[in-house]
Write a protein that holds these residues in place. Structure first.
Motif, PDB file in Angstrom:
ATOM      1  N   ASP A  17       0.840  -1.187   0.146  1.00 27.17           N
ATOM      2  CA  ASP A  17       0.167   0.105  -0.062  1.00 27.17           C
ATOM      3  C   ASP A  17       1.017   1.360   0.037  1.00 27.17           C
ATOM      4  O   ASP A  17       1.726   1.330   0.833  1.00 27.17           O
ATOM      5  CB  ASP A  17      -0.873   0.068   1.023  1.00 27.17           C
ATOM      6  CG  ASP A  17      -1.964   0.816   1.070  1.00 27.17           C
ATOM      7  OD1 ASP A  17      -2.724   0.853  -0.089  1.00 27.17           O
ATOM      8  OD2 ASP A  17      -2.652   1.493   1.968  1.00 27.17           O
ATOM      9  N   PRO A  18       0.458   2.138  -0.771  1.00 24.87           N
ATOM     10  CA  PRO A  18       1.263   3.476  -0.715  1.00 24.87           C
ATOM     11  C   PRO A  18       1.241   4.341   0.437  1.00 24.87           C
ATOM     12  O   PRO A  18       0.230   4.027   1.159  1.00 24.87           O
ATOM     13  CB  PRO A  18       0.616   4.326  -2.063  1.00 24.87           C
ATOM     14  CG  PRO A  18       0.051   3.405  -2.868  1.00 24.87           C
ATOM     15  CD  PRO A  18      -0.294   2.269  -1.977  1.00 24.87           C
ATOM     16  N   ASP A  35      -1.820  12.652   8.010  1.00 29.15           N
ATOM     17  CA  ASP A  35      -3.025  13.192   8.237  1.00 29.15           C
ATOM     18  C   ASP A  35      -3.317  14.166   9.083  1.00 29.15           C
ATOM     19  O   ASP A  35      -4.014  15.187   9.033  1.00 29.15           O
ATOM     20  CB  ASP A  35      -4.030  12.049   8.089  1.00 29.15           C
ATOM     21  CG  ASP A  35      -3.867  11.308   6.543  1.00 29.15           C
ATOM     22  OD1 ASP A  35      -3.783  11.984   5.644  1.00 29.15           O
ATOM     23  OD2 ASP A  35      -4.760  10.293   6.533  1.00 29.15           O
ATOM     24  N   ALA A  36      -3.108  13.787  10.181  1.00 29.06           N
ATOM     25  CA  ALA A  36      -3.512  14.548  11.613  1.00 29.06           C
ATOM     26  C   ALA A  36      -2.555  16.042  11.436  1.00 29.06           C
ATOM     27  O   ALA A  36      -3.001  16.826  12.043  1.00 29.06           O
ATOM     28  CB  ALA A  36      -2.770  13.798  12.745  1.00 29.06           C
ATOM     29  N   GLU A  37      -1.561  16.140  10.809  1.00 27.85           N
ATOM     30  CA  GLU A  37      -0.958  17.337  10.796  1.00 27.85           C
ATOM     31  C   GLU A  37      -1.288  18.093   9.459  1.00 27.85           C
ATOM     32  O   GLU A  37      -1.074  19.392   9.474  1.00 27.85           O
ATOM     33  CB  GLU A  37       0.801  17.126  10.580  1.00 27.85           C
ATOM     34  CG  GLU A  37       1.266  16.146  11.949  1.00 27.85           C
ATOM     35  CD  GLU A  37       2.727  15.780  11.403  1.00 27.85           C
ATOM     36  OE1 GLU A  37       3.308  16.346  10.493  1.00 27.85           O
ATOM     37  OE2 GLU A  37       3.112  15.049  11.934  1.00 27.85           O
ATOM     38  N   GLY A  62      -3.853  14.985  -0.191  1.00 28.37           N
ATOM     39  CA  GLY A  62      -3.166  14.005   0.444  1.00 28.37           C
ATOM     40  C   GLY A  62      -4.051  12.592  -0.060  1.00 28.37           C
ATOM     41  O   GLY A  62      -3.379  11.580  -0.464  1.00 28.37           O
ATOM     42  N   VAL A  63      -5.121  12.645   0.227  1.00 27.06           N
ATOM     43  CA  VAL A  63      -5.992  11.552   0.079  1.00 27.06           C
ATOM     44  C   VAL A  63      -6.083  11.117  -1.457  1.00 27.06           C
ATOM     45  O   VAL A  63      -6.048  10.081  -1.935  1.00 27.06           O
ATOM     46  CB  VAL A  63      -7.442  11.594   0.599  1.00 27.06           C
ATOM     47  CG1 VAL A  63      -8.304  10.509   0.224  1.00 27.06           C
ATOM     48  CG2 VAL A  63      -7.312  11.740   2.161  1.00 27.06           C
ATOM     49  N   ALA A  91      -4.662   7.847  -6.172  1.00 25.64           N
ATOM     50  CA  ALA A  91      -4.018   7.482  -7.459  1.00 25.64           C
ATOM     51  C   ALA A  91      -2.744   6.765  -7.565  1.00 25.64           C
ATOM     52  O   ALA A  91      -2.718   5.898  -8.412  1.00 25.64           O
ATOM     53  CB  ALA A  91      -3.318   9.134  -8.105  1.00 25.64           C
ATOM     54  N   ALA A  92      -1.943   6.801  -6.461  1.00 24.08           N
ATOM     55  CA  ALA A  92      -1.013   5.674  -6.454  1.00 24.08           C
ATOM     56  C   ALA A  92      -1.494   4.144  -6.086  1.00 24.08           C
ATOM     57  O   ALA A  92      -1.206   3.256  -6.712  1.00 24.08           O
ATOM     58  CB  ALA A  92      -0.012   6.015  -5.149  1.00 24.08           C
TER      59      ALA A  92
END
Length: 256
Positions: free
Chosen positions: A69-70, A75-77, A86-87, A92-93
């Protein structure tokens, strides 16, 4: 070109919580693609493998492919804009990693994705599959619902998710504090890695929380009570469980 993708909700890994429809769909799959998220979550992969062995056995030949998994990022930051970007990059990856395998499969293969809980609740699989249709399609998509964490949470605590004439609001830990109002009714919170409900204690100390981790599994843990009275225990317990298992999946209901 593959012919079909089966998106199968498998509940929380307990064979007893897999529907007849989902079990039948498992037996139609030629290749299962499963995200490999590293050693800390290897038991989630093994739970999926065990379900396949339980329901399929020798009745149908199939392959079980673990796909690295890429990395998703911190996320928390991130603020909302950076989080969304980011999601999308992570999706896409994932699409690229799955497409590289799908494009090499025999003509007419059926591919299966095993979704923890239900594909309709905060899961990216259907978005990934839609994108795969553009890169590796066309193919048919069949979706099979599973028992979700909110359903199991209510069952384990022997409560309904709503009270008479009230709403159910489902949200994430990231959005909870900015959204919360008693007018929302009963609030189900998912994907909360930091128990954001701590930040509601000062203004809403009389909220009741119904909490559960590893629902439906052998490590299942339940707690409930007045939020102000149990939140410190929950924070400590959650940290202990993460240390013990390497990961935590938990869900909770807040009731005014």
């Amino acid at each position: 070109m593959i012919s079909t993708v089966q998106v199968i909700g498998i509940g929380t890994g307990d064979p007893g919580l897999v529907t007849y429809e989902a079990a039948a769909a498992l037996r139609e799959v030629d290749v299962f693609l499963v995200a490999d998220k590293g050693d800390a979550k290897a038991d989630l992969v093994e739970a999926r493998r065990a379900l396949c062995e339980h329901f399929i056995g020798d009745s149908h030949p199939y392959r079980f492919i673990e796909v690295p998994d890429p990395k998703r990022g911190p996320d928390a930051e991130r603020d909302s804009t950076a989080y969304g970007a980011g999601v999308r990059d992570w999706h896409a990856a994932r699409v690229a990693a799955y497409a590289a395998i799908i494009d090499q499969l025999p003509e007419g293969s059926t591919v299966g994705f095993l979704v923890w809980g239900d594909p309709a609740f905060y899961d990216s699989t259907l978005r990934i599959v839609d994108a795969l249709r553009e890169t590796s399609g066309p193919f048919e998509v069949r979706v099979h619902p599973g028992i979700s964490a909110p359903q199991l949470l209510a069952a384990r605590h022997a409560i309904p998710l709503n009270r008479i004439g009230t709403s159910i609001h489902v949200t994430t830990g990231r959005r909870l504090v900015q959204e919360y109002s008693p007018d929302l009714g009963d609030v189900v919170v998912m994907l909360d890695g930091h128990l954001a409900c701590r930040d509601l204690v000062d203004q809403h100390p009389d909220l009741t929380i119904y909490w559960g981790a590893y629902l439906g599994g052998p490590a299942e843990v339940l707690r409930s009570g007045r939020l102000a009275e149990v939140i410190d225990e929950l924070v400590a317990l959650r940290a202990e469980l993460r240390e013990q298992h390497g990961w935590v999946m938990d869900t909770y209901l807040l009731r005014p």
